[in-house]
Design a protein around this motif. Structure first.
Motif, PDB file in Angstrom:
ATOM      1  N   ASP A 227       0.828  -1.206   0.000  1.00 43.26           N
ATOM      2  CA  ASP A 227       0.000   0.000   0.000  1.00 43.26           C
ATOM      3  C   ASP A 227       0.863   1.257   0.000  1.00 43.26           C
ATOM      4  OD1 ASP A 227      -2.315  -1.457  -0.035  1.00 43.26           O
ATOM      5  OD2 ASP A 227      -2.815  -1.161   2.072  1.00 43.26           O
ATOM      6  N   ARG A 232      -2.954  -0.983  -5.597  1.00 38.44           N
ATOM      7  CA  ARG A 232      -4.410  -0.936  -5.624  1.00 38.44           C
ATOM      8  C   ARG A 232      -4.897  -2.231  -6.258  1.00 38.44           C
ATOM      9  NH1 ARG A 232      -2.869   3.222  -8.364  1.00 38.44           N
ATOM     10  NH2 ARG A 232      -3.974   2.495 -10.252  1.00 38.44           N
ATOM     11  N   MET A 235      -5.187  -2.933 -10.281  1.00 37.37           N
ATOM     12  CA  MET A 235      -4.452  -1.884 -10.983  1.00 37.37           C
ATOM     13  C   MET A 235      -3.904  -2.420 -12.309  1.00 37.37           C
ATOM     14  SD  MET A 235      -1.174  -2.059  -8.397  1.00 37.37           S
ATOM     15  CE  MET A 235      -0.573  -0.437  -8.759  1.00 37.37           C
TER      16      MET A 235
END
Length: 548
Positions: A227, A232, A235
């Motif tokens: 993170d 994400r 992604m």
């Protein structure tokens, strides 16, 4: 990880991969039994599936394959079997693979003693370390002294394995096909997909599968480190590359790989849209390795390596040592088997949040809808040496007992041992291993490798992990695609699979590590086809069309 390694890791979370051995030289005489093909044979029905029930889960399963989730241990356990399988006078010799240390002898092993007492049978258990399994099985299959039960587990596909089983092991069809399985209700509770993954031999049932979750393996991640670097879920591949480079600073590396991990190529290939090993559709067989998606994944992994995102010792470090590096934060992720969840959760000792990556999205040449690898559905299968009907029934009763479902006293004994000796209940009511329980355990004496119940999502002491992984499965299970060759017979693949796998994994390692160019892959692929890939595809197609 390779298909072989991932399958083994489902149960143990990564283990050293044995090099190809003299098994490729197994003679026809050691297998015998004639043709094992299902083509032209009338296939007996699979066991009539009858769910065994059990405690209501906290997180519901789905028909597509999301596992039932339990955030706490059931308060009230029940007995699954009214009577012991044996009368205390019988002796059964069994053999399985192991990823632990040799167990203490039965005279000093309270776990072993307790299971023997519960079964009413004296089990003589031979465990074979993963590194020795191929050589041991080669000797076993060519000799005359067989154990009563053998688990062909760990993901190995041994040359002439099916021929050996057909010639030397009991045909279980009359005991298990259709409604006959109702005599063994816990074996009837094994989902049909596990039986299909095991497959028939010459149209008959010769083994009992040891069920595993449909999800094959995972890229386990250090969620905080990912993170912080910009991770994400879902992604793009380009953003994933940038994130991995950002997470690789100093002596920390975003992506961990080992000598049996092969840079996690199966994950990357399928996230690029490649088939799950073999796809059979509309009279055509497509293997993973010759697709544009696979070559795009190779190029992508080579780029990640040049970026410095992989650990520099990826081609020399063992999976065991890689796990240590993941646990201490040296590497921020690693591909591993689904069965490694608990050992990884325990290994990180709350230093970070254990989570699982979702596939990234790929666009452009070689890109496609990301898919996820569906497991064979079983950690191998257990066979029974040819014997009298009553002797076969005894061993099926033993396997039925070992398949007792989660939430029963029998399951607790085989998975955790004896209360007060091998485990105790903590304040939350979860079983926690004692020091003795870490030694006298199913890791070192793997009764659940001989037979096991369908697996739940349950991690004692880690209820939030159960919730995270259940939510992850709900996203990933719809992406699962099967390997269409599971359950099919190919004489070529039986003989040549070890050599074929070695060509692929050596080639992947060489290209990603930079020892060969991406343009060299076409030659590697053609070598694989000439060494059995082309012929195996033809045989798989013939089998598939006969079965469908």
């Amino acid at each position: 990880m390779s298909r072989r390694t991932l399958l083994r890791s489902i149960a143990v979370g990564g283990a050293a991969l044995a090099a190809p051995s003299v098994l490729t030289a197994c003679s026809t005489g050691s297998g015998g039994g004639g043709s094992v093909s299902n083509a032209g044979k009338k296939a007996v029905p699979w066991p009539a599936y009858t769910p065994t029930g059990g405690p209501a889960p906290d997180l519901a399963p789905t028909e597509e394959g999301v596992q039932a989730g339990y955030t706490k241990y059931p308060e009230k356990l029940v007995r699954a079997t009214a009577e012991k399988p044996g009368d205390g006078k019988q002796k059964i010799k069994v053999l399985t693979i192991t990823y632990g240390t040799p167990p203490k002898p039965v005279g000093r092993n309270k776990y072993w003693q307790a299971v023997n007492e519960a079964l009413g049978v004296e089990i003589e258990f031979t465990v074979v370390p993963d590194a020795d399994f191929r050589a041991k099985m080669s000797t076993l299959m060519s000799g005359d002294d067989l154990p009563d039960m053998i688990n062909f587990g760990g993901g190995y596909v041994l040359p002439r394995e099916s021929q050996f089983v057909k010639a030397r092991c009991a045909d279980l069809s009359e005991h298990l096909s259709g409604d006959a399985a109702k005599d063994y209700p816990h074996l009837a509770g094994i989902p049909t997909y596990a039986w299909e993954g095991m497959g028939r031999i010459a149209g008959r049932i010769y083994g009992v599968p040891v069920e595993r979750a449909k999800v094959q393996g995972a890229m386990f991640i250090n969620r905080e480190a990912f993170d912080e670097a910009g991770y994400r879920p879902g992604m793009s591949a380009a953003d994933f590359r940038a994130m991995a480079k950002e997470a690789s600073q100093g002596k920390r590396f975003a992506l961990g790989a080992s000598t049996v991990g092969f840079f996690g190529y199966l994950h990357h290939a399928m996230w690029h849209g490649a088939p799950n090993q073999w796809r059979i559709k509309d009279g055509k067989v497509t293997d993973m390795y010759g697709t544009d998606a696979f070559k795009a994944a190779l190029e992508y992994m080579a780029t990640l390596r040049r970026d410095g995102s992989y650990n520099p010792d990826a081609t020399s470090i063992s999976q065991v040592d890689l796990k240590t590096q993941f646990h201490n934060g040296t590497v921020r992720s690693m591909t591993d088997g689904w069965g490694a969840v608990m050992s990884n959760a325990q290994g990180i000792k709350d230093e970070f949040t254990l989570d699982v990556a979702e596939p990234y999205a790929v666009s452009g040449v070689g890109g496609g809808t990301p898919v996820y690898q569906q497991n064979r559905g079983c950690f191998g299968y257990t066979v029974i040496k040819k014997a009298s009907k009553e002797r076969v029934r005894l061993m099926l009763r033993v396997l039925n007992w070992l398949a007792s479902p989660f939430g029963t006293k029998e399951y607790e004994l085989t998975h955790y041992g004896v209360e007060g000796t091998h485990f105790r209940y903590d304040k939350a009511g979860d079983p926690v291993a004692t020091e003795l329980g870490l030694v006298d355990s199913r890791t070192n004496l793997p009764f659940p490798y001989l037979m096991d119940a369908p697996q739940p999502l349950y991690f004692p002491g880690f209820p939030d992990l159960t919730k995270r992984l259940h939510a992850w499965q709900r996203k990933v299970v719809p992406l699962l695609v099967p390997d269409d060759h599971w359950g099919l017979m190919s004489d070529t693949y039986n003989r040549q699979s070890a050599t074929m796998d070695q060509i692929i994994t050596d080639g992947v390692t060489a290209v990603v590590a930079g020892r060969k160019k991406l343009s060299d892959w076409d030659g590697i692929y053609e070598k694989w086809r000439s060494q059995g890939g082309k012929r195996a595809a033809e045989e798989f197609l013939k089998e598939y069309e006969a079965a469908h």
